[in-house]
Each structure stands twice: as C-alpha cells, then as structure tokens.
Design a protein around this motif. Structure first.
Motif, PDB file in Angstrom:
ATOM      1  N   ARG A 154       0.909  -1.032   0.095  1.00 55.14           N
ATOM      2  CA  ARG A 154      -0.060   0.081  -0.056  1.00 55.14           C
ATOM      3  C   ARG A 154       0.913   1.378   0.132  1.00 55.14           C
ATOM      4  NH1 ARG A 154      -5.279  -0.383   1.688  1.00 55.14           N
ATOM      5  NH2 ARG A 154      -5.175   1.339   2.948  1.00 55.14           N
ATOM      6  N   VAL A 155       1.854   1.237   0.852  1.00 56.60           N
ATOM      7  CA  VAL A 155       2.897   2.360   0.551  1.00 56.60           C
ATOM      8  C   VAL A 155       3.452   2.699  -0.579  1.00 56.60           C
ATOM      9  CG1 VAL A 155       5.138   3.316   1.486  1.00 56.60           C
ATOM     10  CG2 VAL A 155       3.466   2.221   3.118  1.00 56.60           C
ATOM     11  N   ARG A 156       3.770   1.719  -1.432  1.00 59.48           N
ATOM     12  CA  ARG A 156       4.144   1.859  -2.688  1.00 59.48           C
ATOM     13  C   ARG A 156       3.144   2.424  -3.592  1.00 59.48           C
ATOM     14  NH1 ARG A 156       6.215  -3.190  -6.822  1.00 59.48           N
ATOM     15  NH2 ARG A 156       7.085  -1.716  -8.246  1.00 59.48           N
ATOM     16  N   VAL A 157       1.987   2.006  -3.458  1.00 57.26           N
ATOM     17  CA  VAL A 157       0.860   2.660  -4.305  1.00 57.26           C
ATOM     18  C   VAL A 157       0.659   4.069  -3.981  1.00 57.26           C
ATOM     19  CG1 VAL A 157      -1.664   2.308  -4.852  1.00 57.26           C
ATOM     20  CG2 VAL A 157      -0.293   0.382  -4.405  1.00 57.26           C
ATOM     21  N   LEU A 158       0.937   4.427  -2.722  1.00 56.81           N
ATOM     22  CA  LEU A 158       0.698   5.908  -2.204  1.00 56.81           C
ATOM     23  C   LEU A 158       1.896   6.709  -2.968  1.00 56.81           C
ATOM     24  CD1 LEU A 158      -0.519   5.663   1.453  1.00 56.81           C
ATOM     25  CD2 LEU A 158      -1.627   6.859  -0.486  1.00 56.81           C
ATOM     26  N   ARG A 159       2.991   6.143  -2.965  1.00 58.01           N
ATOM     27  CA  ARG A 159       4.162   6.841  -3.498  1.00 58.01           C
ATOM     28  C   ARG A 159       3.646   7.079  -5.042  1.00 58.01           C
ATOM     29  NH1 ARG A 159       8.167   3.254  -0.595  1.00 58.01           N
ATOM     30  NH2 ARG A 159       8.665   4.613   1.274  1.00 58.01           N
ATOM     31  N   VAL A 160       3.033   6.385  -5.824  1.00 59.48           N
ATOM     32  CA  VAL A 160       2.830   6.510  -7.247  1.00 59.48           C
ATOM     33  C   VAL A 160       1.199   7.414  -7.357  1.00 59.48           C
ATOM     34  CG1 VAL A 160       1.878   5.312  -9.099  1.00 59.48           C
ATOM     35  CG2 VAL A 160       3.823   4.544  -8.046  1.00 59.48           C
ATOM     36  N   LEU A 185      -4.461   9.383  -2.834  1.00 59.45           N
ATOM     37  CA  LEU A 185      -5.358   8.352  -2.278  1.00 59.45           C
ATOM     38  C   LEU A 185      -5.922   8.569  -0.920  1.00 59.45           C
ATOM     39  CD1 LEU A 185      -4.273   4.722  -3.859  1.00 59.45           C
ATOM     40  CD2 LEU A 185      -6.168   6.393  -4.619  1.00 59.45           C
ATOM     41  N   GLN A 186      -7.180   8.254  -0.706  1.00 62.91           N
ATOM     42  CA  GLN A 186      -7.766   8.519   0.644  1.00 62.91           C
ATOM     43  C   GLN A 186      -8.201   6.805   1.000  1.00 62.91           C
ATOM     44  OE1 GLN A 186      -7.594  11.156   2.428  1.00 62.91           O
ATOM     45  NE2 GLN A 186      -6.443  11.942   0.592  1.00 62.91           N
ATOM     46  N   SER A 187      -8.541   5.973  -0.060  1.00 63.62           N
ATOM     47  CA  SER A 187      -9.014   4.643   0.292  1.00 63.62           C
ATOM     48  C   SER A 187      -8.371   3.791  -0.852  1.00 63.62           C
ATOM     49  CB  SER A 187     -10.474   4.651   0.291  1.00 63.62           C
ATOM     50  OG  SER A 187     -11.041   3.241   0.162  1.00 63.62           O
ATOM     51  N   LEU A 188      -8.011   2.623  -0.474  1.00 61.05           N
ATOM     52  CA  LEU A 188      -7.593   1.518  -1.431  1.00 61.05           C
ATOM     53  C   LEU A 188      -8.020   0.214  -1.151  1.00 61.05           C
ATOM     54  CD1 LEU A 188      -5.390   0.704  -3.587  1.00 61.05           C
ATOM     55  CD2 LEU A 188      -3.750   0.622  -1.973  1.00 61.05           C
ATOM     56  N   ASN A 189      -8.646  -0.428  -2.001  1.00 62.77           N
ATOM     57  CA  ASN A 189      -9.085  -1.777  -1.695  1.00 62.77           C
ATOM     58  C   ASN A 189     -10.123  -1.619  -0.615  1.00 62.77           C
ATOM     59  OD1 ASN A 189      -7.624  -2.485  -3.932  1.00 62.77           O
ATOM     60  ND2 ASN A 189      -6.123  -3.523  -2.880  1.00 62.77           N
ATOM     61  N   GLU A 203      -4.243   4.802   6.262  1.00 60.93           N
ATOM     62  CA  GLU A 203      -3.796   5.105   7.696  1.00 60.93           C
ATOM     63  C   GLU A 203      -2.882   5.923   7.566  1.00 60.93           C
ATOM     64  OE1 GLU A 203      -5.390   3.788   9.970  1.00 60.93           O
ATOM     65  OE2 GLU A 203      -6.588   2.437   8.917  1.00 60.93           O
ATOM     66  N   ALA A 204      -2.722   6.922   8.600  1.00 64.16           N
ATOM     67  CA  ALA A 204      -1.385   7.981   8.735  1.00 64.16           C
ATOM     68  C   ALA A 204      -0.273   7.360   8.668  1.00 64.16           C
ATOM     69  CB  ALA A 204      -1.955   8.724   9.935  1.00 64.16           C
ATOM     70  N   GLU A 205       0.020   6.210   9.191  1.00 66.91           N
ATOM     71  CA  GLU A 205       1.371   5.770   9.118  1.00 66.91           C
ATOM     72  C   GLU A 205       1.656   5.459   7.996  1.00 66.91           C
ATOM     73  OE1 GLU A 205      -1.336   4.287  11.088  1.00 66.91           O
ATOM     74  OE2 GLU A 205      -0.826   5.280  12.867  1.00 66.91           O
ATOM     75  N   GLU A 206       0.763   4.984   6.828  1.00 67.85           N
ATOM     76  CA  GLU A 206       1.024   4.532   5.475  1.00 67.85           C
ATOM     77  C   GLU A 206       1.541   5.940   4.934  1.00 67.85           C
ATOM     78  OE1 GLU A 206      -1.984   0.671   4.719  1.00 67.85           O
ATOM     79  OE2 GLU A 206      -2.903   2.663   4.737  1.00 67.85           O
ATOM     80  N   ARG A 207       0.704   6.821   5.032  1.00 62.98           N
ATOM     81  CA  ARG A 207       0.823   8.081   4.352  1.00 62.98           C
ATOM     82  C   ARG A 207       2.285   8.419   4.703  1.00 62.98           C
ATOM     83  NH1 ARG A 207      -2.033  10.194   1.031  1.00 62.98           N
ATOM     84  NH2 ARG A 207      -4.084   9.565   1.945  1.00 62.98           N
ATOM     85  N   ALA A 208       2.726   8.563   5.945  1.00 63.24           N
ATOM     86  CA  ALA A 208       3.831   8.930   6.332  1.00 63.24           C
ATOM     87  C   ALA A 208       5.172   8.148   5.788  1.00 63.24           C
ATOM     88  CB  ALA A 208       3.984   9.018   8.013  1.00 63.24           C
TER      89      ALA A 208
END
Length: 153
Positions: free
Chosen positions: A115-121, A125-129, A134-139
């Motif tokens: 999910r973190v890799r997806v967020l980098r691209v 995103l606010q929702s995935l699957n 989560e705040a930790e994923e975004r950070a």
C-alpha cells in the motif's frame, strides 16, 4: 457503441452487463460518471477523452491494462474489482490521475500489494481496496526510498 453523441447533456451512463469488448464510442466529453461493470473489457482504450469523468466503475471485466484510462481529467474514483491486473507498472501509468479512491480487490495484483508503494505513485489516495489510508501509511510513503545496493562481485 454509438448513438450517445445525440445527447450532448449526458452526464451519467450505465452500460453494465452488455458484453462490451471495447470502450470505443463512449468518449463523450460531458460524462461525469460511467459504469461498465460486468462486460468483457480487457483495457480502457477509448476512454482517454473523458476529461470530466469523476467516477469510473469497470469491475468484473478481464482488464489487464489501464492503457486508455482518462489521465488528463478529474477522475477521482476508479473501481476495478475482480479484474485481471497483474503488473504494478499499470498503476505507474495512471500516476497523473488525482484519484481519491482506488479499488483493485480480487485482481492478481491485490495479493500482497504494498500500500505504501501505491501511495508513492498515487499520493492523493484516501482509500485503497475499500480500506482507508492510515496516517502511518501516508507518512511512510513520504519517506525517501533507499536505493538497493548493486550485488557484490
């Protein structure tokens, strides 16, 4: 698919369950929502011109390529459940899309998806699957990526 151009005010179109194999003819510039659920689409070719579409549902199609996705518009919600996406590079191809919501559930790519890799691209995103980011994923997605060292000789 033809005939939709006769309705220049058309904003929502549902062509679910029609055995469509192509999106050609659906490039109506006025559409804001398009549902192509349960057809036989392998790609999104033909949708490039949908600059006003905010929501696109192409679930339950054997989609293996995101080529043709509307990347220059305002797409916010992309639902691709139960497709055939296998390559992360397909997500990199839509990196310019300001998505808030992406659902890749039940695609081969979803198994073990980082999910973190997806967020980098796709940083908007606010929702995935179907799960909120989560705040930790975004950070973690904002942290520098360490380059892998070349193999020792």
């Amino acid at each position: 698919v033809t005939g939709f151009e006769k309705n220049p005010q058309l904003q929502r179109l549902n062509v679910d369950n029609n055995k469509l194999t192509t999106c050609d003819g659906l490039g109506l510039g006025t559409l804001k929502e398009l549902s192509l659920h349960m057809n036989q689409l392998g790609a999104l070719s033909g949708l490039e011109g949908l600059l006003l579409v905010k929501a696109l549902d192409v679930s339950d199609n054997p989609i293996s390529s995101l080529a043709g996705a509307p990347t220059d518009g305002v797409l916010r919600r992309l639902t691709l459940k139960r497709g055939n996406l296998t390559e992360f590079s397909e997500l990199e191809g839509i990196a310019s899309v300001p998505l808030d919501y992406l659902d890749l559930s039940e695609n081969p790519i979803a198994d073990g998806l980082d999910r973190v890799r997806v967020l980098r691209v796709l940083p908007s995103l606010q929702s995935l699957n179907e799960a909120a980011i989560e705040a930790e994923e975004r950070a973690a997605s904002l942290e520098p990526v360490e380059a892998e060292a070349p193999p020792a000789e």
